[in-house]
Design an enzyme around this catalytic site. Structure first.
Site, mmCIF file in Angstrom:
data_model
loop_
_atom_site.group_PDB
_atom_site.id
_atom_site.type_symbol
_atom_site.label_atom_id
_atom_site.label_comp_id
_atom_site.label_asym_id
_atom_site.label_seq_id
_atom_site.Cartn_x
_atom_site.Cartn_y
_atom_site.Cartn_z
ATOM 1 N N THR A 1 -46.067 0.545 12.411
ATOM 2 C CA THR A 1 -45.927 -0.258 11.737
ATOM 3 C C THR A 1 -46.991 -0.322 10.434
ATOM 4 O O THR A 1 -46.659 -0.699 9.442
ATOM 5 C CB THR A 1 -45.677 -1.735 12.284
ATOM 6 N N GLU B 1 -36.041 3.742 -3.112
ATOM 7 C CA GLU B 1 -36.162 5.021 -2.295
ATOM 8 C C GLU B 1 -35.035 5.965 -2.194
ATOM 9 O O GLU B 1 -33.888 5.469 -2.603
ATOM 10 C CB GLU B 1 -37.018 4.669 -1.202
ATOM 11 N N LEU C 1 -37.984 -0.707 9.427
ATOM 12 C CA LEU C 1 -38.702 -2.109 9.694
ATOM 13 C C LEU C 1 -37.535 -3.074 9.858
ATOM 14 O O LEU C 1 -37.478 -4.067 10.707
ATOM 15 C CB LEU C 1 -39.592 -2.579 8.477
ATOM 16 N N ASP D 1 -44.055 6.825 24.837
ATOM 17 C CA ASP D 1 -44.360 6.390 26.188
ATOM 18 C C ASP D 1 -43.073 5.630 26.606
ATOM 19 O O ASP D 1 -42.744 5.916 27.811
ATOM 20 C CB ASP D 1 -45.583 5.514 26.143
ATOM 21 N N HIS E 1 -41.607 12.585 10.985
ATOM 22 C CA HIS E 1 -42.020 11.016 10.765
ATOM 23 C C HIS E 1 -41.069 10.158 11.447
ATOM 24 O O HIS E 1 -41.845 9.116 11.738
ATOM 25 C CB HIS E 1 -41.275 10.983 9.071
ATOM 26 N N ARG F 1 -33.374 11.840 2.395
ATOM 27 C CA ARG F 1 -34.419 12.706 2.931
ATOM 28 C C ARG F 1 -34.086 14.001 3.644
ATOM 29 O O ARG F 1 -34.869 15.253 3.671
ATOM 30 C CB ARG F 1 -34.939 11.844 4.173
ATOM 31 N N GLN G 1 -45.476 2.405 4.188
ATOM 32 C CA GLN G 1 -45.777 2.348 2.881
ATOM 33 C C GLN G 1 -44.769 1.545 2.069
ATOM 34 O O GLN G 1 -44.910 0.606 1.264
ATOM 35 C CB GLN G 1 -46.360 3.522 2.370
ATOM 36 N N GLY H 1 -41.808 -0.008 2.379
ATOM 37 C CA GLY H 1 -41.561 -1.427 2.606
ATOM 38 C C GLY H 1 -40.269 -1.650 3.456
ATOM 39 O O GLY H 1 -39.872 -0.787 4.233
ATOM 40 N N ARG I 1 -31.674 8.255 9.123
ATOM 41 C CA ARG I 1 -32.037 6.917 8.740
ATOM 42 C C ARG I 1 -32.501 6.747 7.053
ATOM 43 O O ARG I 1 -33.099 7.814 6.807
ATOM 44 C CB ARG I 1 -33.389 6.480 9.467
ATOM 45 N N ALA J 1 -41.778 -4.845 15.953
ATOM 46 C CA ALA J 1 -40.770 -5.231 16.943
ATOM 47 C C ALA J 1 -41.145 -6.310 18.018
ATOM 48 O O ALA J 1 -40.700 -7.256 18.340
ATOM 49 C CB ALA J 1 -40.034 -4.028 17.573
ATOM 50 N N HIS K 1 -40.352 13.620 6.826
ATOM 51 C CA HIS K 1 -40.373 12.983 5.578
ATOM 52 C C HIS K 1 -40.699 14.064 4.759
ATOM 53 O O HIS K 1 -41.623 14.990 5.096
ATOM 54 C CB HIS K 1 -41.605 11.932 5.666
#
Ligand code: FAD
Ligand code: SIN
Length: 517
Positions: free
Chosen positions: A43, A114, A379, A210, A338, A277, A47, A49, A373, A15, A231
């Site tokens: 990032t 996935e 990403l 943070d 995750h 998931r 793995q 994609g 998600r 980002a 995950h």
């Protein structure tokens, strides 16, 4: 010391760097501050994609439907629409910026599959996708005129002026010298997630929440903090479950099996090992309770060994370091924290409710992911909303009459060596009571314990990075536990055994939190 620029970006993941490149291409001066090396981020460890409707059998409508199904009734339809429509465009932009994605023999992008996806739609670079995207973005940012990259520098707090406007931030130079003033017309938080609040996580050390804590202290609204995604398949070994075994391995034919070699997930869930998931992680928890073991297995031994090794070189190498040949032996796996689905609440252009402050990527909550998600949509979200923020940020102008705020108070004389103990206690508390399965009693215990810890940490923290990170983590952990305690239903990744059903009548809304003043 003071650095002035048009825009300040905190964080050098997908980002932050994408925003920086696009803003600088429009002739803005940009400072990117990052607390570790330029390439260190969540990032970098991605793995599987990036998901986008790119295949000939796919469409924006189908990708939207899969995302809404995973989000379990809590996605913002507008955010889903713009993110998925923009998917092919941001993948094309990554290619333009030099990312080398894997390709088929015919030269097309190779698309993986996935959990929760009804199509093959995940563009990847073998199983080193994050490393490759990060490499390309860091190289593009370094060669782009107008970008100043300041590494190994930790932002401590946002600089909010007397009118409540964000004017930049304060940072620690090195490990705790004089504060560095970073002054800007607009500031983008791109600080990623907070997986480190759990004792077991796939996230690297930088993921200490943070940006979440800084935005909260600055008065921004945060949303849906209770939705922490686990995950299902992190490599289980004696040093903890940390290394991810990508879901794409299940897209390649791997199945989850128990000690007896029984394909328990295929039997229990529609979609089997490629169900979403939240459901796969809960099926594993149930199996672990039944067996009394600490892990189940991911079995890819039925697939062609050579093809498996070629497609997943990162996993192959890491498994071998632990003495596992994945083409012959099932891989021991267990769930690990995750991804944070919630975060700093933004509109569809990354604007928070603090004037001059934007957020994009995992730190932000756009409403795209809802309560759970979909794999490889993160990403995508980070890049799409960073671009949308860069499109509007040009309109920002600071009021030059307002005075530059004073630096945050220093915490000196404390006993920073307690950091390790504080983190261990917080991590264990979160894992035990605010994990995949929660209940009212456990959530109350977690809230009480975290409140005690926060008080102790605040009283004894020092002015250095380790102390600051544990302070931010406990703030984020409290927001997660408190919102989880409030939500009396089960939805997506929030599963409360005292309220096991989804309750649309009372709970089909976001959980919003803001610091009381
Ligand atoms: P990050 O990439 O986490 O970057 C945050 C940056 O902020 C870092 O540079 C950090 O050093 C910096 N920072 C933080 N705090 C401060 C501070 N106080 N001062 C200065 N700098 C600071 N998602 C997918 O879509 N597909 C995948 O295949 C995938 N695989 C994943 C695999 C793993 C192992 C993990 C951990 C995550 C994966 N995800 C995946 C999730 C995804 O990688 C992240 O959500 C996404 O990369 C977040 O990008 P970001 O730019 O928001 O933040
Ligand atoms: C994975 O590769 O399984 C992780 C993908 C993601 O977190 O989106």
């Amino acid at each position: 010391m003071r650095i002035e620029s048009d825009y300040l970006i905190v964080g050098s993941g997908a980002a932050g760097l994408y925003f920086a490149i696009l803003a600088a291409q429009r002739d803005a001066s940009v400072t990117v501050v990052t607390k570790s090396g330029a390439g260190e981020s969540n990032t970098r460890y991605a793995q599987g994609g990036i998901a986008a409707a790119l295949g000939s059998d796919d469409s924006v409508a189908v990708h939207i439907q899969d995302t809404l199904d995973a989000g379990d009734g809590l996605c913002d339809a507008g955010a889903v629409q713009v993110a998925i429509e923009d998917g092919p465009r941001v993948v094309a932009d990554l290619l333009r910026l030099g990312t080398q994605f894997s390709r088929t023999a015919a030269g097309e992008l190779s698309l993986g599959r996935e959990g929760g996806h009804s199509r093959h739609r995940v563009a990847h670079a073998d199983d080193w996708t994050g490393r490759e995207i990060s490499r390309a973005l860091v190289a593009a940012a370094k060669s782009q005129e107008g970008i100043r990259l300041v590494a190994d520098t930790t932002v401590v707090d946002l600089a909010i002026d007397g009118k409540g406007r964000c004017r930049g931030a304060w940072a620690l130079e090195g490990s705790g010298g004089e504060p560095l003033a970073l002054q800007a017309r607009a500031t983008l938080l791109a600080t990623g997630g907070a997986g480190q609040m759990y004792a077991s996580t796939t996230n690297p050390g930088i993921a200490t929440g943070d940006g979440l804590a800084m935005a909260y202290r600055a008065g921004a609204t945060l949303a849906n903090m209770e939705f922490v995604q686990f995950h299902p398949t992190a490599l289980a070994h004696e040093q903890g479950n940390t290394f991810l075994i990508t879901e794409a391995l299940r897209g390649h034919g791997a199945i989850l099996v128990n000690d007896e070699g029984e394909a328990f997930v295929e039997k229990q869930l529609e979609g089997g090992s490629l169900a979403t998931r939240d459901r796969v992680a809960r099926a594993i928890v149930a199996e672990l309770k039944r067996s009394g073991r600490r892990h189940v297995y991911l079995d890819v031994t039925a697939q062609n060994a050579e093809q498996t090794r070629r497609r997943f070189p990162n996993i192959d190498r890491t498994c071998r370091e632990y003495g596992i040949d994945m083409t012959r032996d099932p891989i021991p796996v267990a769930p690990a924290a995750h991804y944070l689905c919630g975060g700093v609440h933004t509109n569809l252009h990354g604007r928070t409710d603090v004037p001059g402050l934007y957020a994009a990527g995992e730190v932000a909550h756009t409403g795209f992911h809802g309560a759970n998600r979909l794999a490889s949509n993160s990403l995508l979200e980070a890049l799409v909303f960073a671009r949308r923020a860069a499109d509007v940020v040009i309109e920002e102008s600071a009021d030059d009459q307002a005075h530059w705020p004073s630096p945050p108070e220093k915490h000196e004389g404390g006993e920073g060596e307690d950091c390790r103990r504080w983190r261990a206690e917080m991590g264990a508390t979160m894992l035990e009571w605010v994990g995949i399965e929660r209940d009212d009693g456990g959530l109350q215990k977690a809230c009480n314990r975290l409140a005690e810890l926060a008080e102790e940490i605040d009283a004894r923290r020092t002015h250095d990075q380790a102390s600051l990170e544990v302070w931010n983590l406990v703030t984020a952990a409290q927001l997660v536990a408190n919102t989880a305690r409030m939500r009396k239903e089960s939805r997506g990744v929030h599963y409360n055994t005292d309220h096991p059903r989804r309750d649309d009548e009372n709970w089909q809304h976001e959980s919003l939190v803001q610091l009381a003043r």
